[in-house]
Design an enzyme around this catalytic site. Structure first.
Site, PDB file in Angstrom:
ATOM      1  N   SER A  36      48.928  38.208  41.181  1.00  0.00           N
ATOM      2  CA  SER A  36      49.505  37.481  40.038  1.00  0.00           C
ATOM      3  C   SER A  36      50.705  36.653  40.487  1.00  0.00           C
ATOM      4  O   SER A  36      50.866  35.487  40.093  1.00  0.00           O
ATOM      5  CB  SER A  36      49.977  38.483  38.981  1.00  0.00           C
ATOM      6  OG  SER A  36      48.875  39.138  38.423  1.00  0.00           O
ATOM      7  N   ARG A  88      51.333  32.369  40.758  1.00  0.00           N
ATOM      8  CA  ARG A  88      52.478  31.762  40.072  1.00  0.00           C
ATOM      9  C   ARG A  88      53.409  31.060  41.046  1.00  0.00           C
ATOM     10  O   ARG A  88      53.996  30.016  40.734  1.00  0.00           O
ATOM     11  CB  ARG A  88      53.226  32.845  39.282  1.00  0.00           C
ATOM     12  CG  ARG A  88      52.437  33.281  38.033  1.00  0.00           C
ATOM     13  CD  ARG A  88      52.884  34.654  37.571  1.00  0.00           C
ATOM     14  NE  ARG A  88      52.301  35.062  36.299  1.00  0.00           N
ATOM     15  CZ  ARG A  88      51.075  35.562  36.128  1.00  0.00           C
ATOM     16  NH1 ARG A  88      50.249  35.699  37.167  1.00  0.00           N
ATOM     17  NH2 ARG A  88      50.645  35.933  34.927  1.00  0.00           N
ATOM     18  N   ASP A 111      44.045  46.309  35.111  1.00  0.00           N
ATOM     19  CA  ASP A 111      43.154  46.123  36.263  1.00  0.00           C
ATOM     20  C   ASP A 111      42.831  47.434  36.982  1.00  0.00           C
ATOM     21  O   ASP A 111      42.034  47.436  37.928  1.00  0.00           O
ATOM     22  CB  ASP A 111      43.790  45.146  37.262  1.00  0.00           C
ATOM     23  CG  ASP A 111      43.852  43.727  36.695  1.00  0.00           C
ATOM     24  OD1 ASP A 111      43.028  43.405  35.815  1.00  0.00           O
ATOM     25  OD2 ASP A 111      44.728  42.961  37.124  1.00  0.00           O
TER      26      ASP A 111
END
Ligand code: S3P
Length: 446
Positions: free
Chosen positions: A29, A33, A327
């Site tokens: 993640s 980003r 997840d």
């Protein structure tokens, strides 16, 4: 989807304890980003510890297509020359985000308020996933999306030339949707507000603040409001990517399944919006220590140590924890098969729209391995068979889903008979070194 052409089957067999240090890769993640915010900043962003999985490489290629300079200096070390907020150029070709829902949704958000058009596609898994959840809020900024029936990819997005700021209450707990709206809000005038009822991962907010955006939190009637002031000048940063707690979950859960194991994982993220699995494992009776807690690159990290100490207990995982461990349910389901008693996971409907329908994929794979399971639309119950009770001896369909592949390979290390996954290829999207790392701990994967 079941086996694809060019599939790479892989088999895991029980072969004694797992021991040693597992240097899991950078957080997926945060890696996406870092590339996207680096591309929207002015100047040169330097990233260390970037995950070099296919999902992130696809985002790097997309940022180049939108005009940013993206270069690799060495393992995990990347430089991004940003174009500034609102500076995206129109890509010359279709943007292929491969398997990555995070990649496509965040990039669509980032371009939605610039006057450019782009067409997005992905692999068979991504082309089945719903994009309406982001095109709906992006339309409020003035962007227009033209996709396949059901809001599926391929899809063309026309960014808004005169964007309006937006106040948006998230209808689903999704960090991807929250992030898409915040990234779109960057190039809208005034304040863009996203309200979330349940906290989802907050890496976008942390990183936006680190790049110099003005962001504040407020209490709103519907939940927590994130208020972003539009059109900031983002300043290039040095970004240190911590190790991914979702990737760490595999060696951690494998160690908890295989008697005699002891594994250390240095520098893993302890972000409280990602810690649900570790809370659940403690409730199951697992012994996990977090040593040397510290802050690195604006994120809390620690060195994790886990030891097999006997059978874990089945537990009820409450729906309110789902966003913090979204997840990790596949590997928890695999671990739960080796616990004693039932593990009940509720409020997990979102798993049906991940890289695969993960409730169905886990239920069928576990049943094939001789484990009793029950599923409803938004829950999964796994009846544990104890540390050496899972029969195994099955071939499981991975359905283009990296986490389904890794979860069943972990289970195979503890099952009585080998477990084969029909395609280990998707593992490269998030954790290319997984097979070698697990072999380094003593696993028999072939
Ligand atoms: C992610 C958010 C989650 C998660 C995904 C990564 C992110 O998806 O499942 O792997 O980086 O924002 P949702 O937003 O669909 O919950």
């Amino acid at each position: 989807m079941s086996q694809t052409s060019g599939a790479q089957p892989m088999t895991a067999r029980a072969a004694g304890p797992l021991r040693g240090t597992a240097a899991v890769p950078g957080d997926k993640s945060i890696s996406h980003r870092a590339l996207i915010l680096g591309a929207l900043a002015v100047g040169e962003t330097r990233i260390s510890g970037l995950l070099e999985g296919q999902d992130v490489l696809d985002t790097a290629a997309a940022m180049r297509a939108f005009g940013a300079g993206v270069e690799r200096d060495g393992p995990g070390a990347w430089r991004v020359h940003g174009v500034g907020v609102g500076g995206f150029a129109e890509p010359e070709d279709v943007i292929d985000c491969g398997n990555s829902g995070t990649g496509v949704r965040l990039i669509m958000g980032a371009m939605a308020t610039s006057p450019v058009a782009a067409t997005f596609t992905g692999d068979a898994s991504l082309r089945r996933r719903p994009m309406g959840r982001i095109t709906e809020p992006l339309a409020r900024f003035g962007a227009r999306a033209f996709g396949r029936a059901g809001g599926r990819l391929p899809m063309t997005l026309l960014g808004a030339a005169d964007p309006l700021p937006v106040r948006y209450v998230l209808p689903v707990a999704s960090a991807q949707v929250k992030s898409a709206v915040l990234l779109a809000g960057l190039n809208a005038p005034g304040e863009t507000v996203v309200v979330e009822r349940e906290a989802t991962r907050d890496h976008t907010e942390r990183m936006l603040a680190g790049f110099g955006a003005a962001l504040r939190l407020e209490e709103a009637p519907e939940g927590r409001a994130i208020v972003l002031s539009g059109q900031p000048e983002l300043r290039a940063q040095a970004v240190v990517v911590p190790r991914d707690p979702s990737s760490a979950a595999f060696p951690v859960c494998a160690a908890l399944m295989v008697p005699g194991s002891e594994v250390r994982i240095p520098g893993v993220s302890r972000n409280p919006t990602r810690d649900g699995l570790y809370v659940t494992l403690a409730e199951m009776g697992a012994e996990i220590a977090f040593e040397a807690p510290r802050i690195e690159g604006g994120e809390p990290v620690a060195d994790l140590r886990v030891r097999f100490t006997g059978a874990l207990r089945g537990v009820e995982v409450p729906p309110g924890r789902a966003a913090r461990m979204i997840d990790e349910y596949p590997v928890l389901a695999a671990l739960a098969a080796t616990a004693e008693g039932a593990t009940v996971m509720r409020g997990i409907r979102e798993l049906r729209v991940k890289e695969s329908d993960r409730i169905d994929a886990m239920a069928r794979g576990l049943a094939a391995c001789g484990v009793r399971v029950e599923e409803t639309e938004d829950s999964l119950t796994v009846h544990g068979m104890g540390p050496s009770g899972v029969p195994g001896g099955a071939t499981v369909a991975v359905r283009l889903d990296h986490r389904i592949a890794m979860s069943f390979l972990c289970l195979g290390l503890a099952a009585r008979a080998p477990v084969t996954v029909d395609d280990a290829g998707p593992i490269a999207t998030s954790f290319p070194a997984f097979p070698d790392l697990m072999r380094g701990l003593g696993a028999d994967l072939g």
